[in-house]
Design a protein around this motif. Structure first.
Motif, PDB file in Angstrom:
ATOM      1  N   SER B  73      39.028  76.440   6.749  1.00  0.00           N
ATOM      2  CA  SER B  73      40.060  76.365   7.779  1.00  0.00           C
ATOM      3  C   SER B  73      41.198  77.337   7.520  1.00  0.00           C
ATOM      4  N   PHE B  74      41.877  77.680   8.604  1.00  0.00           N
ATOM      5  CA  PHE B  74      43.033  78.584   8.543  1.00  0.00           C
ATOM      6  C   PHE B  74      43.951  78.172   9.682  1.00  0.00           C
ATOM      7  N   ASN B  75      44.618  77.045   9.513  1.00  0.00           N
ATOM      8  CA  ASN B  75      45.438  76.486  10.586  1.00  0.00           C
ATOM      9  C   ASN B  75      46.796  77.175  10.676  1.00  0.00           C
ATOM     10  N   LEU B  76      47.236  77.353  11.879  1.00  0.00           N
ATOM     11  CA  LEU B  76      48.520  78.006  12.154  1.00  0.00           C
ATOM     12  C   LEU B  76      49.586  76.947  12.364  1.00  0.00           C
ATOM     13  N   ARG B  77      50.768  77.180  11.802  1.00  0.00           N
ATOM     14  CA  ARG B  77      51.850  76.190  11.924  1.00  0.00           C
ATOM     15  C   ARG B  77      53.170  76.874  12.227  1.00  0.00           C
ATOM     16  N   LYS B  78      54.017  76.103  12.904  1.00  0.00           N
ATOM     17  CA  LYS B  78      55.412  76.499  13.076  1.00  0.00           C
ATOM     18  C   LYS B  78      56.219  75.219  13.169  1.00  0.00           C
ATOM     19  N   PRO B  79      57.269  75.083  12.375  1.00  0.00           N
ATOM     20  CA  PRO B  79      57.999  73.820  12.318  1.00  0.00           C
ATOM     21  C   PRO B  79      58.742  73.472  13.599  1.00  0.00           C
ATOM     22  N   SER B  80      59.177  74.495  14.340  1.00  0.00           N
ATOM     23  CA  SER B  80      59.980  74.225  15.526  1.00  0.00           C
ATOM     24  C   SER B  80      59.720  75.323  16.550  1.00  0.00           C
ATOM     25  N   VAL B  81      59.006  74.981  17.605  1.00  0.00           N
ATOM     26  CA  VAL B  81      58.634  76.010  18.579  1.00  0.00           C
ATOM     27  C   VAL B  81      59.759  76.263  19.571  1.00  0.00           C
TER      28      VAL B  81
END
Lengths: 117, 113
Positions: B73-81
């Motif tokens: 897996s290579f999940n993309l994240r951003k804490p606050s869009v």
């Protein structure tokens, strides 16, 4: 750095005519260039891979006689859609790989919107 | 042959919500991993990439992704869009040593203000 341009950005043509799309790497030499097409709301589908000075490698289902690819120099590849038909209308995107050792990466052009009437 | 799956085709979030987009690939060997973003009417832009080293990769615009080899897996994240993050996001994979990319089907993210 690593800028790829495409020309034209959009083109409208009549059914049965041929259209040429250019892809240029502006500030690097590209050993390999790729051509993709993208239908609305879908992902990029690889059409073919071309290496400078050799014949392109086409993906399964892509007609090589319909989509002619020429990679005449390390900075230029062209895609010619021959005898275009409405079903060829799509967004065509090229990318280029500088061929840096241990760092295979593609840099994408802005795409060409083809509409066949 | 390599295949890439993105689990969510559409994601709708409110501003300031946290984001995680899933990406899984099939090939078990050494891979290079990419996340691209395509804003409406614009071309593909690289968000971040992983070749080797620290599996937690930081990219542009506050995005990060974590490579978990055991989960492919290579999940993309951003804490606050933000509203400006509204775009389509593509995960892509290449086998190490090669530049040929396999793309996922993409995830359309809509952020409401």
């Amino acid at each position: 750095g690593a800028v790829v341009s495409q020309h034209p950005s959009w083109v409208i043509c009549k059914s049965g005519t041929s259209v040429k799309i250019e892809c240029r790497s502006l500030d690097f030499q590209a050993t390999t260039m790729f051509w993709y097409r993208q239908f609305p709301k879908q992902s990029l589908m690889l059409m073919a891979t071309s290496n400078e000075g050799s014949k392109a490698t086409y993906e399964q289902g892509v007609e090589k006689d319909k989509f002619l690819i020429n990679h005449a120099s390390l900075t230029l590849s062209t895609l010619t859609v021959t005898s275009a038909h409405p079903e060829d209308s799509s967004f065509y995107i090229c990318s280029a790989d500088p061929g840096l050792a241990g760092h295979n990466e593609q840099f994408f052009g802005p795409g060409t919107r083809l509409t066949v009437l | 042959a390599q295949s890439v799956s993105q689990h969510n085709h559409h994601v709708i979030l409110s501003e300031a919500a946290s984001l995680e987009l899933g990406c899984n690939y099939s090939y078990g060997g050494t891979v290079n991993l990419f996340w691209y973003v395509q804003y409406p009417g614009q071309h593909l832009q690289l968000l971040l990439k992983y070749f080797s080293g620290d599996p937690l990769v930081k990219g542009i615009k506050g995005f990060e992704a974590e490579f978990i080899k055991s989960k492919f897996s290579f999940n993309l994240r951003k804490p606050s869009v933000q509203w400006s993050d509204t775009a389509e996001y593509f995960c892509a994979v290449s086998n190490s040593g090669y530049s040929t990319l396999t793309f996922g089907k993409g995830t359309m993210l809509l952020v409401s203000p």
